[in-house]
Design a protein around this motif. Structure first.
Motif, short mmCIF file in Angstrom:
data_model
loop_
_atom_site.label_atom_id
_atom_site.label_comp_id
_atom_site.label_asym_id
_atom_site.label_seq_id
_atom_site.Cartn_x
_atom_site.Cartn_y
_atom_site.Cartn_z
N VAL A 1 -10.66 -1.52 13.14
CA VAL A 1 -11.21 -0.49 14.07
C VAL A 1 -12.42 0.25 13.50
CG1 VAL A 1 -10.44 1.69 15.16
CG2 VAL A 1 -8.59 0.04 14.69
N VAL A 2 -13.38 0.29 14.48
CA VAL A 2 -14.58 0.88 14.07
C VAL A 2 -15.02 2.25 14.67
CG1 VAL A 2 -16.98 0.70 14.45
CG2 VAL A 2 -15.67 -1.20 14.16
N SER A 3 -14.47 2.67 16.05
CA SER A 3 -14.66 3.82 16.68
C SER A 3 -13.51 4.18 17.70
CB SER A 3 -15.93 3.97 17.26
OG SER A 3 -16.14 3.25 18.46
N VAL A 4 -13.20 5.43 17.79
CA VAL A 4 -12.28 5.70 19.11
C VAL A 4 -12.75 6.94 19.80
CG1 VAL A 4 -9.95 6.43 19.41
CG2 VAL A 4 -10.34 4.90 17.83
N THR A 5 -12.91 6.83 21.05
CA THR A 5 -13.08 7.88 21.87
C THR A 5 -12.02 8.36 22.78
OG1 THR A 5 -14.26 6.67 23.60
CG2 THR A 5 -15.49 7.65 21.90
N ALA A 6 -11.53 9.55 22.69
CA ALA A 6 -10.38 9.94 23.41
C ALA A 6 -10.50 11.31 23.92
CB ALA A 6 -9.07 9.93 22.57
N ALA B 1 -3.94 6.31 10.32
CA ALA B 1 -4.01 7.66 9.47
C ALA B 1 -4.42 7.34 8.08
CB ALA B 1 -2.54 8.39 9.71
N ALA B 2 -5.17 6.39 7.86
CA ALA B 2 -5.51 5.71 6.54
C ALA B 2 -6.80 6.18 6.20
CB ALA B 2 -5.17 4.34 6.44
N ASP B 3 -6.99 6.68 4.82
CA ASP B 3 -8.21 7.14 4.13
C ASP B 3 -9.00 8.04 5.10
OD1 ASP B 3 -10.06 6.83 2.36
OD2 ASP B 3 -10.93 4.85 3.07
N PHE B 4 -8.49 9.02 5.60
CA PHE B 4 -9.03 10.00 6.42
C PHE B 4 -9.90 10.78 5.21
CE2 PHE B 4 -8.85 14.76 7.35
CZ PHE B 4 -9.37 14.65 8.74
N ARG B 5 -11.24 11.13 5.80
CA ARG B 5 -12.22 11.78 4.98
C ARG B 5 -12.60 12.95 5.37
NH1 ARG B 5 -15.24 7.88 2.12
NH2 ARG B 5 -13.82 6.06 1.58
N GLY B 6 -12.33 13.48 6.56
CA GLY B 6 -12.67 14.94 6.93
C GLY B 6 -12.81 14.85 8.41
N SER B 7 -13.22 16.29 8.89
CA SER B 7 -13.58 16.24 10.18
C SER B 7 -14.41 17.52 10.68
CB SER B 7 -12.25 16.65 11.20
OG SER B 7 -11.54 17.91 10.44
N ASN B 8 -14.96 17.11 11.65
CA ASN B 8 -15.97 18.26 12.20
C ASN B 8 -15.54 18.83 13.50
OD1 ASN B 8 -17.79 16.57 10.44
ND2 ASN B 8 -18.24 18.42 10.05
N ALA B 9 -15.79 20.20 13.84
CA ALA B 9 -15.26 20.69 15.13
C ALA B 9 -16.15 21.41 15.71
CB ALA B 9 -13.67 21.23 15.22
N THR B 10 -16.16 21.67 17.13
CA THR B 10 -17.18 22.45 17.72
C THR B 10 -16.43 22.95 19.06
OG1 THR B 10 -19.26 23.20 18.79
CG2 THR B 10 -18.60 20.93 19.09
N ALA B 11 -16.45 24.13 19.62
CA ALA B 11 -15.78 24.51 20.61
C ALA B 11 -16.23 25.85 21.46
CB ALA B 11 -14.25 24.88 20.55
N VAL C 1 -13.65 17.24 18.52
CA VAL C 1 -13.42 17.13 17.03
C VAL C 1 -13.42 15.56 16.66
CG1 VAL C 1 -11.46 17.12 15.13
CG2 VAL C 1 -11.49 18.85 17.16
N THR C 2 -14.28 15.73 15.55
CA THR C 2 -14.82 14.48 15.12
C THR C 2 -14.33 13.99 13.79
OG1 THR C 2 -16.81 14.29 16.16
CG2 THR C 2 -16.65 12.80 14.69
N LEU C 3 -13.46 12.91 13.58
CA LEU C 3 -12.55 12.66 12.43
C LEU C 3 -13.25 11.43 11.73
CD1 LEU C 3 -10.47 13.87 14.57
CD2 LEU C 3 -8.81 13.22 12.91
N ARG C 4 -13.43 11.31 10.59
CA ARG C 4 -13.73 10.30 9.85
C ARG C 4 -12.90 9.53 8.88
NH1 ARG C 4 -16.81 14.55 9.02
NH2 ARG C 4 -16.28 14.66 6.62
N PHE C 5 -12.83 8.11 8.86
CA PHE C 5 -11.82 7.46 8.13
C PHE C 5 -12.49 6.28 7.39
CE2 PHE C 5 -9.80 9.06 11.89
CZ PHE C 5 -8.28 9.32 11.33
N GLY C 6 -12.51 6.43 6.15
CA GLY C 6 -13.05 5.21 5.43
C GLY C 6 -14.64 5.50 5.48
N ASP C 7 -15.67 4.25 5.01
CA ASP C 7 -17.02 4.63 4.97
C ASP C 7 -17.53 4.45 6.48
OD1 ASP C 7 -16.89 4.75 2.39
OD2 ASP C 7 -16.93 2.45 2.11
N GLY D 1 -13.77 8.79 14.83
CA GLY D 1 -13.04 8.91 16.07
C GLY D 1 -13.51 10.44 16.55
N THR D 2 -13.63 10.25 17.92
CA THR D 2 -14.03 11.52 18.61
C THR D 2 -13.00 12.02 19.74
OG1 THR D 2 -16.34 11.05 18.44
CG2 THR D 2 -15.96 12.62 19.89
N ALA D 3 -12.64 13.11 19.62
CA ALA D 3 -11.54 13.80 20.48
C ALA D 3 -12.22 15.20 21.37
CB ALA D 3 -10.44 14.22 19.48
N HIS D 4 -11.98 14.85 22.71
CA HIS D 4 -12.50 15.90 23.52
C HIS D 4 -11.38 16.29 24.32
CE1 HIS D 4 -15.40 18.23 25.90
NE2 HIS D 4 -14.66 17.66 26.97
#
Length: 325
Positions: free
Chosen positions: A122-127, A167-177, A190-196, A200-203
């Protein structure tokens, strides 16, 4: 809705035992299995299971032994969640956050495809998930009870991202609202980073309709969860497989998961609410196996979700009175 530690013993989660003890219309004791309510129509307490509202505490029912299924979300913050998990562990009780989306056959099929490795990494997810909710719906703007779009809607697209990346190798997140004048968040990302390389981007939004869809892009193909209500109550997925320079197969492989027919005479509060039967059956299966947590939505995932939500609220400046405890 119950977003406090009282969820462990109160709320509509009390209904989900092996048997529900109550009264039928003629006054006789009713010990119907929760999953059987679906076929009984008139016996289903309006706005309890189907509407995800608390049961009437004045009704004649006994709390089930050794379990609690809490309405999503389980707590206002990670601290409350940890206290509930600790108490459940101490008592040896089954405890599950009621993320009903994970129990839908369509969601379970998505997980099966991803875990098989057929589509590669899995490379990217938008939801996304968004509705126009008028300000008259005061619960959405009241910070004392967890107001804001993030806890009401944003958790669903975030949960799809956690599913896709396992939910593996979670590296952090950034949010704006955007923030309502009373302090609650309304529209956010909310943007989540996993591994290198995983992103994933959640709106979410409580001020406008969005597509309510999920796109999972992998090295060897993609999965599209679409159609109305799919962000939290999915019934259709489209799988595409492709090579290095583009996806092949036209529109992709469509898989439909029709909801069970509801034969009752009470109205649904929200679309696809028939799907609550999947969660009821899943909890029954967990209890029959003697489990203390759900394999479809584990305690570890609950912890990570609330960690992401807490951090997102901190970044956008939304604070609840319970955060001080």
């Amino acid at each position: 809705r119950y977003r406090s530690s009282t969820s462990l013993s109160r709320g509509w989660g009390q209904a989900f035992g092996r048997r529900r003890v109550g009264r039928t219309g003629d006054g006789k004791k009713d010990t119907t299995r929760v999953s059987d309510w679906f076929q009984l129509g008139a016996r289903i307490p309006p706005r309890s299971v189907v509407g995800r509202q608390p049961l009437d505490e004045s009704s004649d029912h006994s709390p089930p032994p050794s379990l609690s299924l809490c309405r999503t979300l389980k707590g206002m913050n990670s601290g409350e969640v940890e206290s509930m998990l600790a108490l459940a562990k101490e008592k040896g009780l089954f405890l599950m956050e009621g993320l009903w989306t994970r129990c839908f056959p369509a969601t379970r099929r998505v997980a099966e495809i991803l875990r098989s490795g057929d589509l590669g990494k899995v490379v990217s997810v938008t939801a996304d998930l968004g509705f126009f909710i008028p300000e008259e719906v005061r619960r959405l703007y009241d910070l004392k009870i967890g107001g804001g779009g993030l806890l009401d809607l944003g958790l669903y697209p975030i949960s799809w991202i956690l599913l896709a990346f396992d939910a593996a190798d979670f590296r952090g997140s950034n949010a704006t609202a955007t923030i309502h004048r009373e302090g609650a968040d309304m529209t956010g990302t909310v943007t989540l980073r996993f591994g290198d390389q995983g992103l994933g981007t959640a709106h979410y939004s409580c001020r406008a309709e969005t597509q309510k869809e999920t796109h999972i892009c992998c090295e060897g193909g993609s999965i599209h969860v679409n159609r109305c209500w799919s962000a939290h109550a999915p019934a259709r997925i489209v799988v595409k497989r492709g090579g290095s320079y583009g996806l092949e197969g036209g529109e992709g492989e469509v898989e439909e998961f029709p909801l069970p027919e509801f034969v009752g005479n009470c109205a649904m509060n929200f679309g696809n609410s028939e799907g609550f039967i999947y969660e009821a059956r899943h909890v029954e299966e967990c209890l029959e196996k003697g489990l203390v947590e759900s394999p479809l939505w584990t305690h570890a995932e609950t912890r990570l979700l609330h960690r992401v939500l807490d951090d997102a609220r901190r970044q956008v400046g939304v604070a609840y009175p319970q955060d001080k405890n």
